[in-house]
Scaffold this active site. Sequence first.
Site, PDB file in Angstrom:
ATOM      1  N   SER A   1      12.090   8.785 -11.769  1.00 24.48           N
ATOM      2  CA  SER A   1      11.935  10.055 -11.049  1.00 24.48           C
ATOM      3  C   SER A   1      13.091  10.999 -11.331  1.00 24.48           C
ATOM      4  O   SER A   1      12.895  12.201 -11.506  1.00 24.48           O
ATOM      5  CB  SER A   1      11.907   9.825  -9.541  1.00 24.48           C
ATOM      6  OG  SER A   1      10.826   9.067  -9.189  1.00 24.48           O
TER       7      SER A   1
ATOM      8  N   ARG B   1       1.470   0.554  15.361  1.00 24.99           N
ATOM      9  CA  ARG B   1       1.105   0.480  13.955  1.00 24.99           C
ATOM     10  C   ARG B   1       1.541  -0.865  13.383  1.00 24.99           C
ATOM     11  O   ARG B   1       2.270  -1.613  14.023  1.00 24.99           O
ATOM     12  CB  ARG B   1       1.758   1.620  13.175  1.00 24.99           C
ATOM     13  CG  ARG B   1       3.259   1.556  13.154  1.00 24.99           C
ATOM     14  CD  ARG B   1       3.867   2.812  12.595  1.00 24.99           C
ATOM     15  NE  ARG B   1       3.832   2.832  11.142  1.00 24.99           N
ATOM     16  CZ  ARG B   1       4.736   3.474  10.384  1.00 24.99           C
ATOM     17  NH1 ARG B   1       5.716   4.155  10.944  1.00 24.99           N
ATOM     18  NH2 ARG B   1       4.649   3.456   9.084  1.00 24.99           N
TER      19      ARG B   1
ATOM     20  N   HIS C   1      13.389  11.586   4.478  1.00 20.76           N
ATOM     21  CA  HIS C   1      12.783  12.842   4.892  1.00 20.76           C
ATOM     22  C   HIS C   1      12.613  13.828   3.747  1.00 20.76           C
ATOM     23  O   HIS C   1      11.530  14.364   3.553  1.00 20.76           O
ATOM     24  CB  HIS C   1      13.428  13.469   6.112  1.00 20.76           C
ATOM     25  CG  HIS C   1      12.457  14.417   6.736  1.00 20.76           C
ATOM     26  ND1 HIS C   1      11.373  13.992   7.468  1.00 20.76           N
ATOM     27  CD2 HIS C   1      12.309  15.747   6.593  1.00 20.76           C
ATOM     28  CE1 HIS C   1      10.626  15.020   7.779  1.00 20.76           C
ATOM     29  NE2 HIS C   1      11.162  16.102   7.267  1.00 20.76           N
TER      30      HIS C   1
ATOM     31  N   SER D   1      -1.103  27.317  -3.758  1.00 21.08           N
ATOM     32  CA  SER D   1      -0.748  28.725  -3.945  1.00 21.08           C
ATOM     33  C   SER D   1      -1.231  29.273  -5.278  1.00 21.08           C
ATOM     34  O   SER D   1      -1.276  30.482  -5.481  1.00 21.08           O
ATOM     35  CB  SER D   1       0.768  28.909  -3.842  1.00 21.08           C
ATOM     36  OG  SER D   1       1.242  28.406  -2.624  1.00 21.08           O
TER      37      SER D   1
ATOM     38  N   TYR E   1       9.053  15.692   1.707  1.00 23.99           N
ATOM     39  CA  TYR E   1       8.809  17.034   1.164  1.00 23.99           C
ATOM     40  C   TYR E   1       8.641  17.020  -0.335  1.00 23.99           C
ATOM     41  O   TYR E   1       7.972  17.891  -0.892  1.00 23.99           O
ATOM     42  CB  TYR E   1       9.930  17.985   1.607  1.00 23.99           C
ATOM     43  CG  TYR E   1       9.858  18.210   3.103  1.00 23.99           C
ATOM     44  CD1 TYR E   1       8.616  18.315   3.721  1.00 23.99           C
ATOM     45  CD2 TYR E   1      10.987  18.263   3.892  1.00 23.99           C
ATOM     46  CE1 TYR E   1       8.511  18.473   5.082  1.00 23.99           C
ATOM     47  CE2 TYR E   1      10.888  18.424   5.264  1.00 23.99           C
ATOM     48  CZ  TYR E   1       9.644  18.527   5.845  1.00 23.99           C
ATOM     49  OH  TYR E   1       9.534  18.676   7.190  1.00 23.99           O
TER      50      TYR E   1
ATOM     51  N   HIS F   1      14.961  12.148  13.104  1.00 25.61           N
ATOM     52  CA  HIS F   1      13.762  12.221  13.944  1.00 25.61           C
ATOM     53  C   HIS F   1      12.783  11.090  13.647  1.00 25.61           C
ATOM     54  O   HIS F   1      11.810  10.918  14.358  1.00 25.61           O
ATOM     55  CB  HIS F   1      13.088  13.604  13.858  1.00 25.61           C
ATOM     56  CG  HIS F   1      12.449  13.914  12.550  1.00 25.61           C
ATOM     57  ND1 HIS F   1      12.471  15.144  11.982  1.00 25.61           N
ATOM     58  CD2 HIS F   1      11.759  13.148  11.693  1.00 25.61           C
ATOM     59  CE1 HIS F   1      11.825  15.124  10.828  1.00 25.61           C
ATOM     60  NE2 HIS F   1      11.392  13.927  10.639  1.00 25.61           N
ATOM     61  N   HIS F   2      13.060  10.326  12.594  1.00 22.70           N
ATOM     62  CA  HIS F   2      12.239   9.144  12.332  1.00 22.70           C
ATOM     63  C   HIS F   2      12.686   7.961  13.176  1.00 22.70           C
ATOM     64  O   HIS F   2      12.088   6.898  13.120  1.00 22.70           O
ATOM     65  CB  HIS F   2      12.322   8.755  10.856  1.00 22.70           C
ATOM     66  CG  HIS F   2      11.724   9.768   9.948  1.00 22.70           C
ATOM     67  ND1 HIS F   2      10.398   9.748   9.588  1.00 22.70           N
ATOM     68  CD2 HIS F   2      12.249  10.841   9.335  1.00 22.70           C
ATOM     69  CE1 HIS F   2      10.145  10.768   8.779  1.00 22.70           C
ATOM     70  NE2 HIS F   2      11.246  11.449   8.615  1.00 22.70           N
TER      71      HIS F   2
ATOM     72  N   HIS G   1       0.848  -1.199   0.000  1.00 24.34           N
ATOM     73  CA  HIS G   1       0.000   0.000   0.000  1.00 24.34           C
ATOM     74  C   HIS G   1       0.884   1.249   0.000  1.00 24.34           C
ATOM     75  O   HIS G   1       0.683   2.169  -0.796  1.00 24.34           O
ATOM     76  CB  HIS G   1      -0.922  -0.017   1.214  1.00 24.34           C
ATOM     77  CG  HIS G   1      -1.576   1.299   1.528  1.00 24.34           C
ATOM     78  ND1 HIS G   1      -2.584   1.822   0.752  1.00 24.34           N
ATOM     79  CD2 HIS G   1      -1.365   2.198   2.505  1.00 24.34           C
ATOM     80  CE1 HIS G   1      -2.958   2.995   1.251  1.00 24.34           C
ATOM     81  NE2 HIS G   1      -2.228   3.249   2.322  1.00 24.34           N
TER      82      HIS G   1
ATOM     83  N   TRP H   1       7.400  -0.355   4.080  1.00 23.23           N
ATOM     84  CA  TRP H   1       7.994   0.314   2.915  1.00 23.23           C
ATOM     85  C   TRP H   1       9.399   0.814   3.230  1.00 23.23           C
ATOM     86  O   TRP H   1      10.186   1.076   2.331  1.00 23.23           O
ATOM     87  CB  TRP H   1       7.101   1.456   2.431  1.00 23.23           C
ATOM     88  CG  TRP H   1       7.259   2.755   3.160  1.00 23.23           C
ATOM     89  CD1 TRP H   1       6.711   3.073   4.360  1.00 23.23           C
ATOM     90  CD2 TRP H   1       8.006   3.908   2.748  1.00 23.23           C
ATOM     91  NE1 TRP H   1       7.062   4.342   4.714  1.00 23.23           N
ATOM     92  CE2 TRP H   1       7.854   4.891   3.745  1.00 23.23           C
ATOM     93  CE3 TRP H   1       8.781   4.212   1.628  1.00 23.23           C
ATOM     94  CZ2 TRP H   1       8.463   6.145   3.664  1.00 23.23           C
ATOM     95  CZ3 TRP H   1       9.386   5.467   1.556  1.00 23.23           C
ATOM     96  CH2 TRP H   1       9.222   6.409   2.562  1.00 23.23           C
TER      97      TRP H   1
ATOM     98  N   THR I   1       7.006  26.477   7.469  1.00 25.87           N
ATOM     99  CA  THR I   1       5.692  25.913   7.166  1.00 25.87           C
ATOM    100  C   THR I   1       4.602  26.834   7.687  1.00 25.87           C
ATOM    101  O   THR I   1       3.595  27.072   7.018  1.00 25.87           O
ATOM    102  CB  THR I   1       5.544  24.511   7.796  1.00 25.87           C
ATOM    103  OG1 THR I   1       6.747  23.781   7.553  1.00 25.87           O
ATOM    104  CG2 THR I   1       4.392  23.766   7.191  1.00 25.87           C
TER     105      THR I   1
ATOM    106  N   GLU J   1      12.176  12.979   0.824  1.00 26.98           N
ATOM    107  CA  GLU J   1      11.087  12.352   0.058  1.00 26.98           C
ATOM    108  C   GLU J   1       9.721  12.838   0.547  1.00 26.98           C
ATOM    109  O   GLU J   1       8.819  13.091  -0.242  1.00 26.98           O
ATOM    110  CB  GLU J   1      11.197  10.826   0.187  1.00 26.98           C
ATOM    111  CG  GLU J   1       9.985  10.045  -0.290  1.00 26.98           C
ATOM    112  CD  GLU J   1       9.782  10.088  -1.796  1.00 26.98           C
ATOM    113  OE1 GLU J   1      10.759  10.436  -2.502  1.00 26.98           O
ATOM    114  OE2 GLU J   1       8.670   9.788  -2.259  1.00 26.98           O
TER     115      GLU J   1
ATOM    116  N   LYS K   1       4.011  29.728   5.428  1.00 23.04           N
ATOM    117  CA  LYS K   1       3.166  29.402   4.272  1.00 23.04           C
ATOM    118  C   LYS K   1       1.684  29.461   4.642  1.00 23.04           C
ATOM    119  O   LYS K   1       0.883  30.055   3.934  1.00 23.04           O
ATOM    120  CB  LYS K   1       3.512  27.998   3.770  1.00 23.04           C
ATOM    121  CG  LYS K   1       4.826  27.987   3.020  1.00 23.04           C
ATOM    122  CD  LYS K   1       5.022  26.687   2.295  1.00 23.04           C
ATOM    123  CE  LYS K   1       6.036  26.851   1.201  1.00 23.04           C
ATOM    124  NZ  LYS K   1       5.539  27.563   0.041  1.00 23.04           N
TER     125      LYS K   1
END
Lengths: 380, 539, 196
Positions: free
Chosen positions: B173, B453, B256, B271, B260, B305-306, B80, B145, B331, B258, B334
């Site tokens: 990509s 999880r 990380h 925007s 973003y 931080h992951h 998934h 994943w 952020t 990725e 924005k």
Amino acid sequence: MLNKALNSRLTWLVGLLAFAGTAMADYGLNMTEGVTPFSAEVYELHMIILWICVVIGIGVFGAMFYSMYAHRKSRGVEPAQFSHSTLAEVLWTVVPIAILVVMAIPATRVLIFMEQTTDAEMTVKITGYQWKWKYEYMEDGVEFISSLHPDSNAARQVGSDIDPATVENYLLDVDKPLVLPTNTKVRFLITSDDVIHAWWVPALGWKRDAIPGFINEAWTEINEPGTYRGQCAELCGKDHGFMPIVVVAKSPEEYAAWVAEQQGDAVAETEAAQREWSFDELMDRGSDVYAAQCAACHKPDGTGLPPAFPSLASSAVATGPVDAHIDLVVNGRPGTAMQAFGNLLSDVDVAAALTYTRNAFGNETGDAVQPKQIADAKRG
Amino acid sequence: MSVTATELDHHDDHDHKPSGFLDRWLFSTNHKDIGTLYLVFSLVMFLIGGSMAMIIRAELFQPGLQLVQPDFFNQMTTMHALVMIFGAVMPAFVGLANWMIPMMIGAPDMALPRMNNWSFWLLPFAFAMLLSTLFMDSGAPAAGWTLYPPLSLQGGNSFAFVIFAIHLMGISSIMGAINIIATILNMRAPGMNLLKMPLFVWTWLITAFLLIAVMPVLAGAVTMLLTDKFFATSFFNAAGGGDPVMFQHIFWFFGHPEVYIMILPAFGIVSEIIPTFARKPLFGYVSMVYATASIAFLSFIVWAHHMFTVGMPLGGELYFMYATMLIAVPTGVKVFNWVSTMWRGAMTFETPMLWALAFVILFTIGGFSGLMLAIVPADFQYHDTYFVVAHFHYVLVTGAIFAIIAGVYYWLPKWTGNMYNETWAKIHFWWSVISVNVLFFPQHFLGLAGMPRRIPDYSVQFTEFNQWSSIGGFAFGLAQVFFAIILIHACYYSKKKAAAQSWEGAKGLEWTIPSPAPHHTFSTPPKINKDQLAAGHLD
Amino acid sequence: MQQRSNKRTLATLVLVAFGMFGFGFAMVPLYDVFCEITGLNGKTGGRVAATEFNSEVDENRLITVQFDTAVDSGLPWDFEAEKLSMKVRPGELAEAYFTAKNQLSEPVVGHAVPSVAPSVASLYFAKTECFCFTQQTLAGNEEKEMPVRFMVSPDLPENVKVLTLSYRFYRSAGAEVAGAEDKSKDISEVSSDGTG
């Protein structure tokens, strides 16, 4: 006068929020406050950040909804054409930084507190296995394996027809819990035998990864006697969801009695390994060992889940020569999920499990495998 | 699609579309056709990945295992994620970039049209290979994943197919990103300075640089997994002197940025949409560009931080906590800018605007939970629970996917020349926005209450919220089938024709060309009066 | 003109992509260097010459060094520390003994992987002699005593009072059991990162 009214209204609001808070805890909506100094700090930190976010959220979304209401074309407004404001932009860069600093200060303090593993009074080593935990009390020489309770294990099979609601502490119960003394600083050494696991009991306030080849440290000091439940938190394969953790906190006196009992059991176990066991004794014990150690993969009825987990019912190994069967269980089969149980279980347990599998599920070899045979096999 | 092609050929003799089906689609070098291919591919993958989510939610509807074995459940969660990330979200953004960037900067096509064709056509093969593992003896990947070793190395030989599929996706990509950078840097119409470009173009330019920087690192990481599994190296094997945690460091150095990569283009889309329907220029254009660039920069220095629970030294934990918290600043800028763009505008609420507004609110909620996750001591509780699942689905579903859907409704009139059915689209919006919250909001509570999880079964105390979540999930899934129907209707059956400037407040260059956009546009660069151009929009 | 600049952009960016692919691999040695500097993963360094130990003994501190032993489930050995823990002064050369016993009647090759907790202490923990520097071959049913000579640096942070030295024995994959030469095979030269 007005002030007083406002005051009482505020008190009422605060009371309502507090009530909402406790209600939330009751329904399992919020993080637990836990039973250790660290977990209480974490809970406070969590609540502080949550409320800061809620307040910011109300501000931002409030402005947005007001704008959506007031600045609609259908109200006939003319759109303004401004496109920047240095003051506003500087302000909403600086203010968030200030808020972040306010958040970072308590977070840093709690983190430093968490890392103080020194001055522990005892050490417990935790080793993760697929899919069970091994606990070793380093000073007291007590060690045992803790795996999913057989009742939960039977109920969780696909098509078991057992309603999980009827099983006590479904999936959060083990055959043998980790017992710890209260008000004692306990240091944990956490590692793994195979893949990465994570040891997590929410009431203690943290989780820590168990990494093969490396040892991790953590500590706890439980304030209240009780039973605390948790689970493996890092995906570790097929039965990741089925390796719970149960911690039973006892007063130091009760704990000492428990340790003495365990040490006595260990001596009895060594003696038991020397004597000859009867077929019925072995079958009796074997069914328990099988349920705790084998049934996760080979299923309670021995049918397994081929091809990864072969069926034991009338299998070539379980009905074939005894020595080959002993060798397989003691040394495992490298490259498959079959572990080497020789070092994991006592000789009696291995012998009992072997006797059971050779005489259950329609296998009728009539063999009674003796603990001594296991000891011999280990010697090679 | 071929039907539209022939129909359009009748209308417009100057179009010079290739006439045969294969010529048009298989050998296409036209940015619009390739954009269409990407978008259709992405929709198909979205529905496939969605069906896997339905299996997950069905199994989690009640405690006990009813439908699938735990191992298959793990395959579903893993697939998934891989299908949604690499098959749905990323190709959708590339598809939008292909369609819109040349039209927004006044270029005739992408800079490297033949490479463009190749980057797309790698994808169907990559995903055929990935999905084929479901039917192999050793099964699809089941280690999540993130492919953490040693677990990911325990699988069978089908793992090799997974690795090669990831390599192909990566190459696709990277080529897509190179093409986008070359297009933006070299193909802009005269007068379109960098700081006059539309924000969607800006966010994609930065995203493309991120892609080139990190997709090769992922390729390196999975190559090491491959050699560890099949060629006896010990990069991640403790017994051989390696370190399994090192994989996590390398993976999240990719992972990380990725994250973003999947959200910056969404910022760009939103925007574009908000100023159109607020009939007011975008607030703080330059600060938007700088905020995007800062987010991209910060994404390279926060990866650990992951993995706070792996046991880092105190200094490391503090550093990654502070750096992560800093991301909240750009952020926040924005979000404030979007709200200010709406402020004192003259808003109408057509479907694209509704999705964009839902994006701002729900993405911000995902941002809040992200900020909470940054706090290390609290993360020791949140990590690997449903709280995290809720967090990243708020930023990826109500963030990235909502922005993509907003973009599709916004530009669909330009692509097809037809308007979609506004009533149906509004039903689709409300249906989705309600069900997605029923789906993901209770997961916050589940995580806080202690549900890890990636588990196929759970203790009975978690039943109620899981049932809410599953019901929300089925409703959201069904809503997206409805979305597909709306799109098919809009492409082939809608009678309502779109004007060149399909929305009253729409001002970008793309709205100066007819709807549907002819096969070739801006063959000669448009004449732009520099002074008229702000944020890529004409006055 | 545009075509040329497109080609140039393409070439540059392809180079960058290849460079980043290389960087992915460069992260392996970089990570080890980083770990050596910060003690990130608790790996202890390789052999240290005894001459490096002329530092002053800190008479005011007593550090408890705890020994933890484990055997991977694939290796049929018993492996234990002679003592559970010992107290050492920083700067002092200390010695500890471990015993390994092969349960099989045929020779088996194993190697030990060390780890120190807290991980930051690994920076201040040096071994002059360790059985973990080489592969160990045990003949059938052989029992062997193995020494570790180590020193805790006086620079060890004040708040570390207990440190755990953990060894986990693994079966050496693909190792030839027959020759005794294997014993001298230096793991720190064989493995990619020089830890032992």
